[in-house]
Design a protein around this motif. Structure first.
Motif, PDB file in Angstrom:
ATOM      1  N   TYR A 126      -0.627 -20.869 -45.427  1.00  0.00           N
ATOM      2  CA  TYR A 126      -1.004 -21.575 -46.652  1.00  0.00           C
ATOM      3  C   TYR A 126      -0.368 -22.974 -46.610  1.00  0.00           C
ATOM      4  CZ  TYR A 126      -2.827 -17.412 -49.156  1.00  0.00           C
ATOM      5  OH  TYR A 126      -3.563 -16.318 -49.571  1.00  0.00           O
ATOM      6  N   ASN A 166       4.082 -20.992 -45.295  1.00  0.00           N
ATOM      7  CA  ASN A 166       3.426 -21.725 -46.373  1.00  0.00           C
ATOM      8  C   ASN A 166       4.293 -22.892 -46.795  1.00  0.00           C
ATOM      9  OD1 ASN A 166       5.277 -19.867 -48.085  1.00  0.00           O
ATOM     10  ND2 ASN A 166       4.378 -21.197 -49.627  1.00  0.00           N
ATOM     11  N   CYS A 202      -1.484 -24.365 -50.316  1.00  0.00           N
ATOM     12  CA  CYS A 202      -0.291 -24.418 -51.168  1.00  0.00           C
ATOM     13  C   CYS A 202      -0.333 -25.729 -51.952  1.00  0.00           C
ATOM     14  CB  CYS A 202       0.961 -24.271 -50.311  1.00  0.00           C
ATOM     15  SG  CYS A 202       2.421 -23.698 -51.226  1.00  0.00           S
TER      16      CYS A 202
END
Length: 613
Positions: free
Chosen positions: A227, A201, A267
């Motif tokens: 993410y 992420n 994110c």
């Protein structure tokens, strides 16, 4: 089987997006986690907006809710309350099928962190315990740049619960972590530590994430998650922002699913609109069970180590060695400076050391001076590098530039704070301290950048560390030196010493160390200079006898010089009784003093060598 893991067997699940991005656009003036207590309705509304956009999985607003990060906002005493409130808010917003992840963020990043691993685990344990007791469905550990930290946290969590664990690394390079571990290998290691879902992420947008996942195997009995950030950061009207690219994000989500991702969210910079496009793009897709993994091309770092010169560490271990410090000018008239360099060059000393705006005072760049010295003289420049003036980007660029100039002797120092200099309003950077800079230079010596990427060649830095013997407890200074050695320091240069007893004390306190020392000697230039050193420089104490001697000759320049040389020569004799390394610090461009002391040192060592032969 757990609900989350059962669904991931046959479905692609969609996670939510950023919480902080939305709050900051609404004028957040504190940490996002504080809103769990002060504005719970806002957090609940954001959760609902993601669920309405199609998120199957949401995460609690607890990413930075650890003791250390909350301390900056005076909220460190609210750790449990913030976590409990976050879970309750998420539960109120959730639909019956919504899965709630209890989020814990990493401590270590690409910059140096001084927190020990045991301290990190101590704080993280409280977060895990509170999230579990509050009723989350699974744990999410995200934005972990450091593999050691993530594996330790996953092991801790697995001992505490049998609920699913999602563990996500963050890499500033598409192939490697900051410690140069291949991302694929790192993910396999995290799986072995007990994670059920592993992935990446933050830092990268979907394009670079897809590049990373093209090199990642499908782990057995474990699922991949991703993410990404919305995009690379942009600056518009002096504001940092992410691209408005929700539709593109959805298209890239399909590619990530083809790389084996089972859980995909967003994110930094992502919004409910991004999640809506992800949901539309993947709703008819099933997780892949096979993929072609692209091997990472083998590193091509040049392994050769130069043999054309010896470094100061090897020299001072073998024979007496003299290095001399000479400050660059505060102005552009460099004639006197280079005249002094010429005189020092004729002495045959081993190196000339160049401070980096010492005492936070502006001087000509020491790297510029070192470059000229390297090209036009036979002296080896030893360049000081202060962490005060350069961020993580600038420090790396500085090191690469020094290597390009074949300047390999460096002194890593944290640097005097700006407030003591002639521009007290200047900003201190301090992304790392001297230890972090030393570790950075050592990584370059391995041919690896701080983000884990290859440099294609190794650097060959010989790294000095500063040692201050003028402290109340010399044993504490020695312990700091031992830590510096542990982190890669090759040799030490001391602050100036003004008594033979102190030199002997340094020897006795450090003789167990194999790392060599250059002992600093700086001549006193006047009675006023003696008073200043005695009264205003921490740790330096001149005896009453020395002060009285300088006071007696304060109006006679010739006698003052003679006294200064006499006292300095006595110290040099003591240095050579215990150490090979002599570090002469030139005061106020008085190179005449330095030259005479260097000659005296050479005479002493020559006489000793003749006697031994």
């Amino acid at each position: 089987m757990d609900k989350l893991l059962h669904k991931l067997q046959t479905q692609v699940l969609v996670g939510d997006g950023a919480m902080g991005t939305i709050l900051f656009t609404e004028g957040l003036d504190t940490c996002p986690e504080a809103y769990n207590l002060t504005h719970p309705e806002k957090i609940e509304a954001i959760h609902r907006s993601y669920i309405e956009a199609g998120a199957d999985v949401i995460q609690t607003n607890t990413y930075g809710a650890n003791f250390e990060k909350l301390k900056a906002f005076g909220l460190e005493h609210k750790v449990k309350h913030i976590h409990q409130a976050a879970v309750a808010i998420a539960q109120r917003a959730a639909q019956p099928e919504t899965i709630i992840l209890g989020t814990v963020g990493g401590f270590r990043s690409v910059t140096q962190e001084d927190l020990s691993l045991s301290t990190i685990l101590y704080h993280t344990e409280l977060q895990i315990e509170t999230l579990i007791q509050s009723g989350v469905d699974a744990l999410l550990f995200e934005t972990y740049y450091d593999l050691e930290e993530l594996t330790a946290v996953v092991k801790l969590a697995r001992e505490m619960t049998d609920r699913p664990i999602i563990a996500q690394l963050t890499a500033s390079n598409t192939h490697y972590l900051k410690d140069s571990t291949e991302i694929n290998r790192a993910i396999q290691h995290v799986v072995k530590c007990g994670a059920n879902i592993v992935g990446l992420n933050c830092h990268h947008g979907p394009h670079h994430m897809q590049q990373s996942f093209s090199h990642i195997d499908l782990p057995q009995d474990t699922y991949l998650s991703c993410y990404p950030n919305a995009s690379l950061l942009d600056i518009e009207n002096q504001e940092i922002r992410y691209s408005d690219n929700a539709a593109y994000f959805g298209k890239m989500a399909q590619k990530l699913i083809n790389e084996g991702v089972h859980l995909i969210g967003g994110c930094c910079g992502t919004t409910p609109e991004h999640v809506r496009y992800i949901k539309q793009a993947v709703k008819d897709l099933s997780p892949v069970t096979r993929k072609n993994v692209i091997p990472i091309k083998k590193r091509e770092t040049n392994q050769a180590i130069p043999t054309h010169k010896k470094n100061l560490t090897s020299i001072v271990k073998q024979r007496p060695s003299i290095i001399v410090e000479l400050d660059t000018p505060k102005h552009l008239d460099t004639s006197t400076f280079f005249d002094n360099v010429q005189q020092l060059d004729q002495l045959g000393i081993d190196a000339i050391t160049l401070a980096d705006n010492s005492l936070a005072t502006v001087r000509i760049s020491n790297i510029a001076a070192a470059s000229i010295i390297k090209q036009q003289y036979n002296l080896e420049p030893l360049v000081h590098i202060a962490c005060r003036d350069r961020n993580l980007i600038g420090l790396q660029s500085h090191l690469l530039g020094l290597s390009l100039l074949d300047i390999t002797e460096i002194l890593a120092i944290t640097g005097d704070p700006a407030r003591i200099g002639n521009l007290p309003g200047a900003t201190n950077v301090y992304d790392v301290n001297s230890r972090g800079l030393t570790e950075m230079a050592l990584r370059f010596n391995q041919g690896i950048n701080t983000d884990g990427a290859e440099l294609k060649q190794r650097t060959h830095f010989n790294i000095a560390g500063a040692f201050d013997p003028n402290v109340r407890r010399l044993d504490h200074a020695v312990k700091r030196a031992e830590q510096k050695i542990k982190h890669g320091t090759h040799y030490f240069i001391t602050q100036p010493v003004y008594s033979s007893a102190k030199i002997q004390e340094i020897y006795e306190a450090t003789q167990h160390l194999e790392t060599p020392f250059y002992i600093g000697i700086m001549p006193i230039t006047s009675y006023n200079n003696a008073l200043f050193l005695h009264n205003e420089v921490p740790g330096i104490t001149l005896s009453d006898n020395i002060l009285e001697q300088f006071e007696a000759v304060k109006d006679d320049a010739a006698q003052t010089k003679a006294l200064s040389l006499k006292l300095s020569k006595a110290l040099i004799e003591t240095v050579h009784r215990y150490f090979n390394g002599l570090y002469l610090i030139t005061p106020f461009q008085r190179v005449d003093l330095t030259i005479e002391l260097a000659h005296y040192s050479q005479t002493i060592t020559s006489t000793k060598q003749e006697a031994l032969s």
